[in-house]
Design a protein around this motif. Sequence first.
Motif, PDB file in Angstrom:
ATOM      1  N   VAL A  74     -18.949   0.213  16.065  1.00  0.00           N
ATOM      2  CA  VAL A  74     -18.149   1.862  16.683  1.00  0.00           C
ATOM      3  C   VAL A  74     -17.812   2.637  15.994  1.00  0.00           C
ATOM      4  N   TRP A  75     -17.245   2.700  15.169  1.00  0.00           N
ATOM      5  CA  TRP A  75     -16.208   2.913  14.373  1.00  0.00           C
ATOM      6  C   TRP A  75     -15.697   2.407  12.684  1.00  0.00           C
ATOM      7  N   GLU A  76     -15.784   2.964  11.626  1.00  0.00           N
ATOM      8  CA  GLU A  76     -14.840   2.010  10.930  1.00  0.00           C
ATOM      9  C   GLU A  76     -14.704   3.444   9.400  1.00  0.00           C
ATOM     10  N   THR A  77     -13.362   2.493   8.810  1.00  0.00           N
ATOM     11  CA  THR A  77     -12.904   3.363   8.175  1.00  0.00           C
ATOM     12  C   THR A  77     -12.195   2.614   6.360  1.00  0.00           C
ATOM     13  N   ALA A  78     -13.010   3.187   5.457  1.00  0.00           N
ATOM     14  CA  ALA A  78     -12.373   2.971   4.065  1.00  0.00           C
ATOM     15  C   ALA A  78     -12.185   3.966   3.589  1.00  0.00           C
ATOM     16  N   SER A  79     -10.319   3.365   4.076  1.00  0.00           N
ATOM     17  CA  SER A  79      -9.078   4.627   3.514  1.00  0.00           C
ATOM     18  C   SER A  79      -8.334   4.039   2.122  1.00  0.00           C
ATOM     19  N   TYR A  80      -8.365   5.023   0.808  1.00  0.00           N
ATOM     20  CA  TYR A  80      -7.637   4.807  -0.455  1.00  0.00           C
ATOM     21  C   TYR A  80      -6.657   5.479   0.733  1.00  0.00           C
ATOM     22  N   LEU A  81      -5.672   5.147   0.354  1.00  0.00           N
ATOM     23  CA  LEU A  81      -4.053   5.163   0.469  1.00  0.00           C
ATOM     24  C   LEU A  81      -3.071   5.324  -0.597  1.00  0.00           C
ATOM     25  N   GLY A  82      -3.728   5.375  -1.779  1.00  0.00           N
ATOM     26  CA  GLY A  82      -2.698   5.762  -2.795  1.00  0.00           C
ATOM     27  C   GLY A  82      -1.568   4.639  -3.201  1.00  0.00           C
ATOM     28  N   ARG A  83      -0.482   5.047  -3.331  1.00  0.00           N
ATOM     29  CA  ARG A  83      -0.003   3.438  -3.801  1.00  0.00           C
ATOM     30  C   ARG A  83       1.049   3.088  -3.362  1.00  0.00           C
ATOM     31  N   LYS A  84       1.096   2.113  -2.497  1.00  0.00           N
ATOM     32  CA  LYS A  84       2.076   1.489  -1.442  1.00  0.00           C
ATOM     33  C   LYS A  84       1.454   0.497  -1.787  1.00  0.00           C
ATOM     34  N   THR A  85       2.809  -0.829  -1.120  1.00  0.00           N
ATOM     35  CA  THR A  85       2.790  -2.015  -1.195  1.00  0.00           C
ATOM     36  C   THR A  85       2.140  -2.828  -0.167  1.00  0.00           C
ATOM     37  N   ASN A  86       1.966  -3.793  -0.335  1.00  0.00           N
ATOM     38  CA  ASN A  86       0.701  -4.495   0.559  1.00  0.00           C
ATOM     39  C   ASN A  86       1.137  -4.520   2.395  1.00  0.00           C
ATOM     40  N   ASN A  87       2.558  -4.214   3.094  1.00  0.00           N
ATOM     41  CA  ASN A  87       2.879  -4.577   3.724  1.00  0.00           C
ATOM     42  C   ASN A  87       2.836  -2.418   4.713  1.00  0.00           C
ATOM     43  N   GLU A  88       3.527  -1.295   3.209  1.00  0.00           N
ATOM     44  CA  GLU A  88       3.091  -0.590   3.742  1.00  0.00           C
ATOM     45  C   GLU A  88       1.695  -0.149   4.123  1.00  0.00           C
ATOM     46  N   ALA A  89       0.616  -0.473   3.333  1.00  0.00           N
ATOM     47  CA  ALA A  89      -0.698  -0.444   3.360  1.00  0.00           C
ATOM     48  C   ALA A  89      -1.062  -1.437   4.635  1.00  0.00           C
ATOM     49  N   GLU A  90      -0.639  -1.915   4.892  1.00  0.00           N
ATOM     50  CA  GLU A  90      -0.343  -2.620   6.404  1.00  0.00           C
ATOM     51  C   GLU A  90      -0.288  -1.835   6.995  1.00  0.00           C
ATOM     52  N   TYR A  91       0.939  -1.283   7.547  1.00  0.00           N
ATOM     53  CA  TYR A  91       1.521  -0.474   8.950  1.00  0.00           C
ATOM     54  C   TYR A  91       0.340   0.943   8.797  1.00  0.00           C
ATOM     55  N   ASN A  92      -0.339   1.273   7.405  1.00  0.00           N
ATOM     56  CA  ASN A  92      -0.882   2.746   7.666  1.00  0.00           C
ATOM     57  C   ASN A  92      -1.499   1.857   7.902  1.00  0.00           C
ATOM     58  N   ALA A  93      -2.977   1.373   7.641  1.00  0.00           N
ATOM     59  CA  ALA A  93      -4.064   0.823   8.071  1.00  0.00           C
ATOM     60  C   ALA A  93      -3.581   0.541  10.108  1.00  0.00           C
ATOM     61  N   ALA A  94      -3.210   0.175  10.022  1.00  0.00           N
ATOM     62  CA  ALA A  94      -3.011  -0.225  12.006  1.00  0.00           C
ATOM     63  C   ALA A  94      -2.732   1.015  12.861  1.00  0.00           C
ATOM     64  N   ILE A  95      -2.051   2.550  12.211  1.00  0.00           N
ATOM     65  CA  ILE A  95      -2.139   3.008  12.810  1.00  0.00           C
ATOM     66  C   ILE A  95      -3.359   4.218  12.551  1.00  0.00           C
ATOM     67  N   LEU A  96      -4.349   3.975  11.034  1.00  0.00           N
ATOM     68  CA  LEU A  96      -4.450   4.702  11.644  1.00  0.00           C
ATOM     69  C   LEU A  96      -5.929   4.011  12.208  1.00  0.00           C
ATOM     70  N   LEU A  97      -6.093   2.928  12.789  1.00  0.00           N
ATOM     71  CA  LEU A  97      -7.078   2.261  13.957  1.00  0.00           C
ATOM     72  C   LEU A  97      -6.319   2.964  14.928  1.00  0.00           C
ATOM     73  N   LEU A  98      -4.926   2.527  15.279  1.00  0.00           N
ATOM     74  CA  LEU A  98      -4.646   3.136  16.934  1.00  0.00           C
ATOM     75  C   LEU A  98      -4.880   4.480  16.971  1.00  0.00           C
ATOM     76  N   LYS A  99      -4.611   4.959  15.843  1.00  0.00           N
ATOM     77  CA  LYS A  99      -5.279   6.735  16.506  1.00  0.00           C
ATOM     78  C   LYS A  99      -6.757   6.417  16.878  1.00  0.00           C
ATOM     79  N   ALA A 100      -7.781   5.753  16.043  1.00  0.00           N
ATOM     80  CA  ALA A 100      -8.647   6.162  16.335  1.00  0.00           C
ATOM     81  C   ALA A 100      -9.375   5.582  17.330  1.00  0.00           C
ATOM     82  N   ALA A 101      -8.520   4.525  17.756  1.00  0.00           N
ATOM     83  CA  ALA A 101      -8.938   3.377  19.219  1.00  0.00           C
ATOM     84  C   ALA A 101      -8.987   4.946  20.151  1.00  0.00           C
ATOM     85  N   ARG A 102      -7.405   5.692  19.972  1.00  0.00           N
ATOM     86  CA  ARG A 102      -6.649   6.289  20.913  1.00  0.00           C
ATOM     87  C   ARG A 102      -7.848   7.870  20.887  1.00  0.00           C
ATOM     88  N   GLU A 103      -8.091   7.810  19.758  1.00  0.00           N
ATOM     89  CA  GLU A 103      -9.345   9.512  20.120  1.00  0.00           C
ATOM     90  C   GLU A 103     -10.358   8.834  20.358  1.00  0.00           C
TER      91      GLU A 103
END
Length: 175
Positions: A74-103
């Motif tokens: 019902v929603w999907e994204t392929a978002s480029y995050l720039g230079r991040k470690t894997n853990n930073e990227a994981e958290y940022n992706a979780a935040i994107l997901l949670l925001k989309a769910a909330r919206e």
Amino acid sequence: MTWVNVPAAIAMVLMLCLYTRRSVEIAIPLAISLAMPALLVLAAVRALSYVDWLSAALLAGAGAWLDGGDGSAVWETASYLGRKTNNEAEYNAAILLLKAARERGVTRLTVRGDSKLVVSQLSKQWKINLPHLRELAQEAWRVADGMSVTYEWIPRERNKRADKLSNEAIDNAVK
């Protein structure tokens, strides 16, 4: 952090390209431009909604999708995050997901991910030692406030759709 010479970095990026079925023409410029530390990591997290992160030579992409209950997105994204470690990227992706769910008015969400670290830290089973990751977790918890969110670890093999999205994010950014 261990620094490696450029030929070794190129070899590592080439191996990563082969492993992820990426175009190898990005390997040499990528390795040289980053004066690459010996950190090549793959990571993934998914949600129901599904999320995946790929952090290759510190270039990170987030793939996430919300499952409509029948396996359709019902929603999907392929978002480029720039230079991040894997853990930073994981958290940022979780935040994107949670925001989309909330919206979209989601009140109950099961986040399924193949990153044991992120799943365990967001579900508050494991302590978060690094301050910058703690800040990202707190942001995720703020976004999820008022929602009933559970986090569940899954094997990487069950993360293919989100993995594909995270690969697309990096591929599109380096073209």
